[in-house]
Write a protein that holds these residues in place. Structure first.
Motif, PDB file in Angstrom:
ATOM      1  N   MET A  90      31.557  59.530  53.387  1.00 14.58           N
ATOM      2  CA  MET A  90      32.771  59.845  53.041  1.00 14.58           C
ATOM      3  C   MET A  90      32.933  60.050  51.476  1.00 14.58           C
ATOM      4  N   ILE A  91      33.876  60.550  50.984  1.00 17.65           N
ATOM      5  CA  ILE A  91      34.265  60.579  49.740  1.00 17.65           C
ATOM      6  C   ILE A  91      34.511  59.291  48.909  1.00 17.65           C
ATOM      7  N   LEU A  92      35.390  58.359  49.497  1.00 15.17           N
ATOM      8  CA  LEU A  92      35.790  57.182  48.809  1.00 15.17           C
ATOM      9  C   LEU A  92      34.409  56.349  48.723  1.00 15.17           C
ATOM     10  N   SER A  93      33.765  56.215  49.821  1.00 18.07           N
ATOM     11  CA  SER A  93      32.411  55.465  49.641  1.00 18.07           C
ATOM     12  C   SER A  93      31.225  55.937  48.726  1.00 18.07           C
ATOM     13  N   GLU A  94      31.425  57.270  48.449  1.00 22.44           N
ATOM     14  CA  GLU A  94      30.397  57.821  47.685  1.00 22.44           C
ATOM     15  C   GLU A  94      30.792  57.394  46.017  1.00 22.44           C
ATOM     16  N   GLN A  95      32.033  57.502  46.038  1.00 25.42           N
ATOM     17  CA  GLN A  95      32.718  57.185  44.436  1.00 25.42           C
ATOM     18  C   GLN A  95      32.419  55.847  44.294  1.00 25.42           C
ATOM     19  N   LEU A  96      32.847  54.916  45.372  1.00 26.59           N
ATOM     20  CA  LEU A  96      32.583  53.366  45.182  1.00 26.59           C
ATOM     21  C   LEU A  96      31.240  53.035  44.902  1.00 26.59           C
ATOM     22  N   SER A  97      30.547  53.483  45.691  1.00 30.40           N
ATOM     23  CA  SER A  97      28.928  53.274  45.647  1.00 30.40           C
ATOM     24  C   SER A  97      28.267  53.631  44.151  1.00 30.40           C
ATOM     25  N   LYS A  98      28.851  54.865  43.913  1.00 28.43           N
ATOM     26  CA  LYS A  98      28.241  55.159  42.297  1.00 28.43           C
ATOM     27  C   LYS A  98      28.998  54.241  41.321  1.00 28.43           C
ATOM     28  N   LYS A  99      29.987  53.719  41.378  1.00 30.11           N
ATOM     29  CA  LYS A  99      30.844  52.688  40.370  1.00 30.11           C
ATOM     30  C   LYS A  99      29.828  51.506  40.626  1.00 30.11           C
ATOM     31  N   ILE A 100      29.474  50.918  41.678  1.00 30.71           N
ATOM     32  CA  ILE A 100      29.033  49.619  41.825  1.00 30.71           C
ATOM     33  C   ILE A 100      27.728  49.720  41.345  1.00 30.71           C
ATOM     34  N   VAL A 101      26.779  50.741  41.535  1.00 31.76           N
ATOM     35  CA  VAL A 101      25.250  51.017  41.051  1.00 31.76           C
ATOM     36  C   VAL A 101      25.603  51.035  39.589  1.00 31.76           C
ATOM     37  N   ASN A 102      26.383  51.888  39.002  1.00 33.66           N
ATOM     38  CA  ASN A 102      26.548  52.091  37.504  1.00 33.66           C
ATOM     39  C   ASN A 102      26.867  50.668  36.931  1.00 33.66           C
ATOM     40  N   ILE A 103      27.778  49.779  37.525  1.00 36.56           N
ATOM     41  CA  ILE A 103      27.934  48.488  36.829  1.00 36.56           C
ATOM     42  C   ILE A 103      26.617  47.475  37.184  1.00 36.56           C
ATOM     43  N   MET A 104      26.030  47.639  38.230  1.00 35.72           N
ATOM     44  CA  MET A 104      24.829  46.818  38.490  1.00 35.72           C
ATOM     45  C   MET A 104      23.584  47.334  37.484  1.00 35.72           C
ATOM     46  N   SER A 105      23.377  48.595  37.135  1.00 30.27           N
ATOM     47  CA  SER A 105      22.660  49.220  36.265  1.00 30.27           C
ATOM     48  C   SER A 105      22.895  48.864  34.749  1.00 30.27           C
ATOM     49  N   ASP A 106      24.095  49.035  34.458  1.00 33.83           N
ATOM     50  CA  ASP A 106      24.485  48.675  33.060  1.00 33.83           C
ATOM     51  C   ASP A 106      24.049  47.081  32.808  1.00 33.83           C
ATOM     52  N   ASN A 107      24.400  46.025  33.612  1.00 33.73           N
ATOM     53  CA  ASN A 107      24.275  44.774  33.740  1.00 33.73           C
ATOM     54  C   ASN A 107      22.604  44.340  33.813  1.00 33.73           C
TER      55      ASN A 107
ATOM     56  N   TYR B 183      22.509  55.501  47.523  1.00 36.09           N
ATOM     57  CA  TYR B 183      22.453  55.882  49.256  1.00 36.09           C
ATOM     58  C   TYR B 183      22.842  54.851  50.042  1.00 36.09           C
ATOM     59  N   CYS B 184      22.181  53.656  49.658  1.00 33.86           N
ATOM     60  CA  CYS B 184      22.271  52.612  50.594  1.00 33.86           C
ATOM     61  C   CYS B 184      23.585  51.965  50.536  1.00 33.86           C
ATOM     62  N   ILE B 185      24.158  52.014  49.588  1.00 31.73           N
ATOM     63  CA  ILE B 185      25.756  51.334  49.550  1.00 31.73           C
ATOM     64  C   ILE B 185      26.669  52.299  49.990  1.00 31.73           C
ATOM     65  N   ASP B 186      26.473  53.657  49.918  1.00 34.23           N
ATOM     66  CA  ASP B 186      27.264  54.529  50.217  1.00 34.23           C
ATOM     67  C   ASP B 186      26.966  54.800  51.766  1.00 34.23           C
ATOM     68  N   PHE B 187      26.252  54.320  52.367  1.00 34.34           N
ATOM     69  CA  PHE B 187      25.839  54.245  53.752  1.00 34.34           C
ATOM     70  C   PHE B 187      26.483  53.262  54.146  1.00 34.34           C
ATOM     71  N   ALA B 188      26.644  51.922  53.595  1.00 30.25           N
ATOM     72  CA  ALA B 188      27.036  50.763  54.371  1.00 30.25           C
ATOM     73  C   ALA B 188      28.478  50.943  54.371  1.00 30.25           C
ATOM     74  N   LEU B 189      29.280  51.261  52.964  1.00 31.80           N
ATOM     75  CA  LEU B 189      30.636  51.451  52.817  1.00 31.80           C
ATOM     76  C   LEU B 189      31.106  52.508  53.707  1.00 31.80           C
ATOM     77  N   ASP B 190      30.562  53.584  53.802  1.00 26.37           N
ATOM     78  CA  ASP B 190      31.001  54.635  54.792  1.00 26.37           C
ATOM     79  C   ASP B 190      31.294  54.237  56.164  1.00 26.37           C
ATOM     80  N   LEU B 191      30.343  53.438  56.591  1.00 26.00           N
ATOM     81  CA  LEU B 191      30.106  52.692  57.811  1.00 26.00           C
ATOM     82  C   LEU B 191      31.661  52.014  58.134  1.00 26.00           C
ATOM     83  N   VAL B 192      31.789  51.125  57.167  1.00 26.09           N
ATOM     84  CA  VAL B 192      32.890  50.281  57.307  1.00 26.09           C
ATOM     85  C   VAL B 192      34.207  50.946  56.998  1.00 26.09           C
ATOM     86  N   LEU B 193      34.445  51.520  55.920  1.00 32.03           N
ATOM     87  CA  LEU B 193      35.672  52.416  55.617  1.00 32.03           C
ATOM     88  C   LEU B 193      36.025  53.384  56.577  1.00 32.03           C
TER      89      LEU B 193
END
Length: 144
Positions: free
Chosen positions: A1-18, A31-41
């Motif tokens: 879904m739209i929200l999970s896709e945006q959240l997963s990109k932000k989470i991965v950017n933070i993880m990558s930057d750090n 992809y993996c975080i989006d799938f998990a978040l989508d399922l929950v959200l």
């Protein structure tokens, strides 16, 4: 879904930057975080909508039937995130409407949820052993 896709990109950017993950693995993590978040959200939003519209039990039944059906079918992927979101919520609302037309018979309500879940899987272009796809269809999905 739209929200999970945006959240997963932000989470991965933070993880990558750090330097928590390698930047060349960003797409896999997204992809993996989006799938998990989508399922929950998605399921949580369905149950919240059900509670707000006095369809809590029907919504729980819908989620209970839909999640295993989607997983057995390999997921339900539309051509775009917006199409997936529209189809998913439209099918849920259609299911709730049909269940309201057949009140008081839990077995029929479960059957309606099962049929709509199978309908989502039948409309989705996800290949599995019962639904083969042509090379062009696979290529089109891969490029989306």
């Amino acid at each position: 879904m739209i929200l999970s896709e945006q959240l997963s990109k932000k989470i991965v950017n933070i993880m990558s930057d750090n330097n928590i993950i390698d930047s060349h693995l960003d797409a896999a993590y997204i992809y993996c975080i989006d799938f998990a978040l989508d399922l929950v959200l998605f399921n949580l939003s369905i149950i919240i909508i059900g509670a707000l519209t006095h369809n809590f039990i029907l919504s729980v039944i819908y989620v209970t039937v839909l999640v295993p059906t989607k997983m057995l079918a390999g997921g339900a992927h539309a051509g775009s995130t917006y199409a997936c979101c529209s189809i998913s919520y439209s099918v849920y609302l259609l299911c709730m409407l049909l269940c309201r037309l057949i009140p008081g018979i839990p077995v029929l309500n479960i059957l309606v949820c099962l049929v709509t879940g199978i309908g989502i899987c039948a409309l989705s272009p996800v290949p599995h052993k019962n639904k083969k796809q042509s090379y062009q269809a696979k290529h089109k999905i891969k490029n989306n």
